[in-house]
Design a protein around this motif. Structure first.
Motif, PDB file in Angstrom:
ATOM      1  N   PHE A 182      14.427  14.390  -5.625  1.00  0.00           N
ATOM      2  CA  PHE A 182      15.183  14.005  -5.846  1.00  0.00           C
ATOM      3  C   PHE A 182      16.577  14.924  -4.823  1.00  0.00           C
ATOM      4  N   THR A 183      16.652  16.188  -5.444  1.00  0.00           N
ATOM      5  CA  THR A 183      17.620  17.042  -4.938  1.00  0.00           C
ATOM      6  C   THR A 183      16.915  17.572  -3.259  1.00  0.00           C
ATOM      7  N   SER A 184      15.677  18.068  -3.693  1.00  0.00           N
ATOM      8  CA  SER A 184      15.384  18.619  -1.977  1.00  0.00           C
ATOM      9  C   SER A 184      14.678  17.329  -0.802  1.00  0.00           C
ATOM     10  N   GLY A 185      14.474  16.412  -1.213  1.00  0.00           N
ATOM     11  CA  GLY A 185      14.296  14.829  -0.638  1.00  0.00           C
ATOM     12  C   GLY A 185      12.538  15.195  -0.357  1.00  0.00           C
ATOM     13  N   PRO A 186      12.199  14.281   0.205  1.00  0.00           N
ATOM     14  CA  PRO A 186      10.712  14.392   0.575  1.00  0.00           C
ATOM     15  C   PRO A 186      10.584  15.281   1.569  1.00  0.00           C
ATOM     16  N   ARG A 187       8.973  15.676   1.713  1.00  0.00           N
ATOM     17  CA  ARG A 187       8.584  16.388   2.490  1.00  0.00           C
ATOM     18  C   ARG A 187       7.788  16.029   3.719  1.00  0.00           C
ATOM     19  N   PRO A 188       7.771  16.154   4.361  1.00  0.00           N
ATOM     20  CA  PRO A 188       6.706  15.212   5.565  1.00  0.00           C
ATOM     21  C   PRO A 188       4.868  16.112   5.573  1.00  0.00           C
ATOM     22  N   PRO A 189       4.583  14.777   5.369  1.00  0.00           N
ATOM     23  CA  PRO A 189       3.088  15.504   5.571  1.00  0.00           C
ATOM     24  C   PRO A 189       2.615  16.777   6.014  1.00  0.00           C
ATOM     25  N   PRO A 190       2.018  17.473   5.564  1.00  0.00           N
ATOM     26  CA  PRO A 190       1.262  18.559   6.451  1.00  0.00           C
ATOM     27  C   PRO A 190       0.341  18.235   7.650  1.00  0.00           C
ATOM     28  N   HIS A 191       0.049  18.495   8.953  1.00  0.00           N
ATOM     29  CA  HIS A 191      -1.048  18.884   9.594  1.00  0.00           C
ATOM     30  C   HIS A 191      -1.979  18.354   9.244  1.00  0.00           C
ATOM     31  N   ASP A 192      -2.793  17.343   9.075  1.00  0.00           N
ATOM     32  CA  ASP A 192      -3.863  16.472   9.224  1.00  0.00           C
ATOM     33  C   ASP A 192      -4.852  16.281  10.027  1.00  0.00           C
ATOM     34  N   ARG A 193      -5.827  17.854   9.983  1.00  0.00           N
ATOM     35  CA  ARG A 193      -6.651  17.031  11.569  1.00  0.00           C
ATOM     36  C   ARG A 193      -7.370  15.762  11.413  1.00  0.00           C
ATOM     37  N   GLN A 194      -7.600  15.432   9.848  1.00  0.00           N
ATOM     38  CA  GLN A 194      -9.039  13.897   9.896  1.00  0.00           C
ATOM     39  C   GLN A 194      -8.070  13.251  10.321  1.00  0.00           C
ATOM     40  N   ALA A 195      -6.527  12.720   9.800  1.00  0.00           N
ATOM     41  CA  ALA A 195      -5.876  11.976  10.285  1.00  0.00           C
ATOM     42  C   ALA A 195      -5.613  11.485  11.291  1.00  0.00           C
ATOM     43  N   ARG A 201      -1.476   6.179  10.233  1.00  0.00           N
ATOM     44  CA  ARG A 201       0.110   5.847   9.102  1.00  0.00           C
ATOM     45  C   ARG A 201      -0.553   4.968   7.582  1.00  0.00           C
ATOM     46  N   ARG A 202      -1.204   5.426   7.465  1.00  0.00           N
ATOM     47  CA  ARG A 202      -1.858   3.959   6.373  1.00  0.00           C
ATOM     48  C   ARG A 202      -2.265   5.129   4.590  1.00  0.00           C
ATOM     49  N   LYS A 203      -2.050   6.519   5.343  1.00  0.00           N
ATOM     50  CA  LYS A 203      -2.616   7.499   4.734  1.00  0.00           C
ATOM     51  C   LYS A 203      -1.363   7.837   3.795  1.00  0.00           C
ATOM     52  N   ALA A 204      -1.495   7.649   1.828  1.00  0.00           N
ATOM     53  CA  ALA A 204      -0.610   8.811   1.443  1.00  0.00           C
ATOM     54  C   ALA A 204      -0.721   9.736   0.920  1.00  0.00           C
ATOM     55  N   TYR A 205       0.452  10.437   1.346  1.00  0.00           N
ATOM     56  CA  TYR A 205       0.108  11.682   0.977  1.00  0.00           C
ATOM     57  C   TYR A 205       1.554  11.744  -0.170  1.00  0.00           C
ATOM     58  N   PRO A 206       0.658  12.214  -1.490  1.00  0.00           N
ATOM     59  CA  PRO A 206       1.696  12.151  -2.821  1.00  0.00           C
ATOM     60  C   PRO A 206       2.324  13.235  -2.982  1.00  0.00           C
ATOM     61  N   THR A 207       3.586  13.638  -3.330  1.00  0.00           N
ATOM     62  CA  THR A 207       3.721  15.083  -3.796  1.00  0.00           C
ATOM     63  C   THR A 207       3.084  15.689  -4.834  1.00  0.00           C
ATOM     64  N   ILE A 252      -0.003   1.586  -2.470  1.00  0.00           N
ATOM     65  CA  ILE A 252       0.039   3.050  -2.261  1.00  0.00           C
ATOM     66  C   ILE A 252       0.964   2.626  -0.567  1.00  0.00           C
ATOM     67  N   GLU A 253       0.595   1.727   0.147  1.00  0.00           N
ATOM     68  CA  GLU A 253       0.694   1.700   1.777  1.00  0.00           C
ATOM     69  C   GLU A 253       2.414   1.360   1.883  1.00  0.00           C
ATOM     70  N   LEU A 269     -10.670   6.381  -3.522  1.00  0.00           N
ATOM     71  CA  LEU A 269      -9.563   6.521  -2.810  1.00  0.00           C
ATOM     72  C   LEU A 269      -9.160   6.955  -1.904  1.00  0.00           C
ATOM     73  N   ILE A 270      -9.999   8.676  -2.452  1.00  0.00           N
ATOM     74  CA  ILE A 270      -9.818   9.757  -1.172  1.00  0.00           C
ATOM     75  C   ILE A 270     -10.810   9.577  -0.836  1.00  0.00           C
ATOM     76  N   GLU A 271     -12.147   9.209  -0.992  1.00  0.00           N
ATOM     77  CA  GLU A 271     -13.174   8.879  -0.123  1.00  0.00           C
ATOM     78  C   GLU A 271     -12.879   8.171   0.951  1.00  0.00           C
ATOM     79  N   ARG A 272     -11.696   6.593   1.060  1.00  0.00           N
ATOM     80  CA  ARG A 272     -11.938   5.867   1.774  1.00  0.00           C
ATOM     81  C   ARG A 272     -11.453   6.500   3.188  1.00  0.00           C
ATOM     82  N   GLY A 273     -10.683   6.952   2.694  1.00  0.00           N
ATOM     83  CA  GLY A 273      -8.983   8.277   3.360  1.00  0.00           C
ATOM     84  C   GLY A 273      -7.911   7.747   2.949  1.00  0.00           C
ATOM     85  N   ARG A 274      -7.539   7.280   1.661  1.00  0.00           N
ATOM     86  CA  ARG A 274      -6.139   6.364   1.454  1.00  0.00           C
ATOM     87  C   ARG A 274      -5.499   7.103   1.312  1.00  0.00           C
ATOM     88  N   ILE A 275      -5.660   8.983   0.258  1.00  0.00           N
ATOM     89  CA  ILE A 275      -5.229   9.052  -0.335  1.00  0.00           C
ATOM     90  C   ILE A 275      -5.381  10.253   0.384  1.00  0.00           C
TER      91      ILE A 275
END
Length: 562
Positions: A182-195, A201-207, A252-253, A269-275
């Motif tokens: 909460f305090t530190s706020g969201p973190r931008p997803p790292p560069h993902d060469r597979q994206a 836009r549709r891949k989720a990057y949980p922290t 999850i989108e 879901l990882i195999e499907r490239g969703r997460i």
DNA sequence: AAAAAAT
């Protein structure tokens, strides 16, 4: 980021704004819109101010686009009711914990430089929004496991804790994780060469990722996380098998920061490239021993070691397990760094809270004895009946229903929808009798179960302990009844010993059968209590817990701390 | 031996 979180006080009509609430499209979360600039939202607006969708009160998840006027008390109340329940709603209520009883909890810690336990939720300071949610959820004071685990997790340390799942322990990890988030706020997803353009836009990057063995448990944990993440930027999400994958993908989108998952569906879901796990900062493995028992080790190792999850030094890892056998030690060695080993038990809780009865009942008589017991059950009492096979669960619940008893069943051959429905009608008391297989034996937190009946005894005493601990929870009292006959000889020695330790009455015939069975192969004989020998830590330089205390407080004797 | 979990 914190200033984007709405506080509990409602604004006046003059500065009415629309706040996009949980379950909603990620990019709007926490943004304020004036009435005129508010984006139109599918499925909700009834014109003017009332842009609020009923979905928040229990409609289909899909239409839970709960946009609402911050000053419509009604809308806010509605979501809060759905999350936290009515004050007297038994299905959402936390049993009142009798904290006085918890002063003599045995606690073991091993590892270097562990922080001191806390006594309140105020210390170490938690984010104010989180504190409000804790109040909403009616958590008053930390449970023993929370007192120790909250400061450890807050200090950024890795943790291996022997304790069972349930609201207390789950809170113990969610609170510090969410507070920091909460305090530190969201973190931008790292560069993902597979994206690619398609999936970026549709891949989720949980922290944060929490892995759990069973579907019911994962949805229970998800419900907890929704409470704590309320009114923050953190979107909780849940994925598990047996439910429609496409609707899970859509959800999850819409936001997936804190993900609760069973391993199989997550891999899918990882195999499907969703997460993607590239952004994981916190990894939690719950009921680790159970996951290995269920053969999840390859999938867990794949998720943690062979996908794009940050390495052990780039993330914080927390593991929970009821026991600490060698395979779990190996997993801990690979997944954790310089970790603190925490063991929180509850000595004698079985004797304090649960009255254990054993009746000699031949298989042919079980049905009529069960009917007798159920006929004498008090109104409103929830009774959990354990059987060994899925077939028996079906047959027995049919039999009870044929005798006009409000029963339902839960087991692995029922559809996920049926399982959830069964649990729900049981919790609310609509079907106060639940016939269950091992799927419901561990971890599930169902308040107000007053009676557990072991219609069929398990062959493992640990399973017996987990089953009876579905009652007598959080300082309440409960009764357990076991139907025993000679086909249960394999458990008689452990059972007798357990009853003795828990100060329970031991029927004379049980002594006789135990005597008959000497040399029959009592499972614990010669290898120490309750698999204690499995729990010896050896050959792990960073964490030597080789003392016999672990065995002493093993789950076998101690009602799992939840 | 049974149960759980991805389809």
């Amino acid at each position: 980021m914190r200033n984007q979180q709405r506080t509990a006080s409602s604004p006046s009509i003059a500065d009415a704004y629309i706040t996009v609430e949980p379950f909603c499209l990620g990019r709007w979360i926490g943004q304020k819109y004036s009435l005129s600039s508010a984006p139109s939202v599918r499925g909700g607006s009834e014109g003017g101010r009332g842009a609020y969708d009923r979905g928040g009160c229990g409609g289909d998840l899909d239409c839970r686009v709960a946009v609402m006027l911050a000053d419509t008390k009604e809308g806010e109340t509605c979501i809060e009711k759905e999350l936290f329940g009515e004050p007297d709603d038994p299905s959402k209520q936390h049993a009142n914990i009798n904290f006085e009883k918890y002063n003599n909890i045995p606690v073991e810690r091993t590892g270097s430089g562990f922080p001191e336990p806390v006594t309140t939720f105020m210390n170490p300071p938690l984010d104010p929004v989180l504190l409000e949610n804790i109040v909403f959820a009616r958590y008053i004071s930390p449970t023993p496991v929370q007192k120790y685990s909250v400061p450890i997790v807050a200090a950024g340390r890795d943790l291996m804790a022997c304790a069972q799942t349930g609201s207390g322990k789950t809170g113990g990890v969610f609170l510090p994780i969410l507070s920091t988030s909460f305090t530190s706020g969201p973190r931008p997803p790292p560069h993902d060469r597979q994206a690619t353009g398609y999936n970026i836009r549709r891949k989720a990057y949980p922290t944060a990722l929490i892995l759990v063995p069973t579907r019911e448990l994962v949805s229970q944990i998800h419900e907890e996380s929704r409470k704590f993440a309320y009114r923050s930027w953190v979107r909780p999400a849940v994925v598990y098998g047996g439910a429609d994958i496409n609707s899970q993908i859509r959800l999850i989108e819409r936001g997936c920061d804190l993900l609760s998952a069973t391993p199989g569906r997550l891999v899918d879901l990882i195999e499907r490239g969703r997460i993607s796990l590239a952004n994981i900062q916190y990894l939690v493995l719950d009921e680790a021993d159970r996951m290995l028992d269920m053969g999840f080790e390859p999938q867990i190792r794949r998720i943690v070691q062979e996908e794009d999850m940050p390495g052990v030094h780039e993330r914080q890892t927390l593991m929970f397990s009821a026991t600490f056998p060698r395979d779990i030690q190996m997993l801990a060695k690979d997944f954790l760094k310089d970790y603190i080993f925490l063991l929180v038990g509850r000595v004698g809780s079985t004797s304090e809270n649960i009255t254990q009865e054993v009746e000699y009942v031949e298989d042919n008589d079980k049905r009529s004895v069960l009917l007798d017991i159920l006929a004498n059950e008090l109104k409103g009492a929830l009774t959990l009946v354990f059987v060994e096979t899925k077939r028996m669960a079906d047959m027995l619940s049919d039999f009870l229903m044929a005798n006009s008893l409000p029963a339902t069943s839960i087991h692995g051959d029922r559809t996920q929808r049926e399982r959830e429905m069964a649990l729900q009608t049981f919790k609310t008391g609509r079907t106060p009798i639940l016939v269950a297989t091992a799927v419901a034996a561990r971890g599930l937190d169902i308040p107000h179960v007053t009676h557990v009946i072991n219609y069929d005894l398990p062959s493992d005493i640990d399973d017996y302990v987990h089953r009876i601990c579905r009652t007598g929870r959080a300082g309440n009292t409960g009764v357990s009844t076991a139907f025993f006959n000679r086909s249960n000889r394999n458990i008689v020695r452990d059972l007798k010993e357990l009853l003795h330790e828990a100060n329970q009455e031991i029927p004379a015939w049980l002594e006789t059968v135990a005597h008959e069975s000497s040399g029959f192969g009592g499972s614990s004989h010669g290898r120490g209590r309750g698999g204690g020998s499995r729990g010896r830590g050896r050959g792990n330089a960073s964490c030597d817990y080789g003392s016999s205390n672990f065995i002493k407080y093993n789950a076998t004797k101690v009602c799992p701390m939840e």
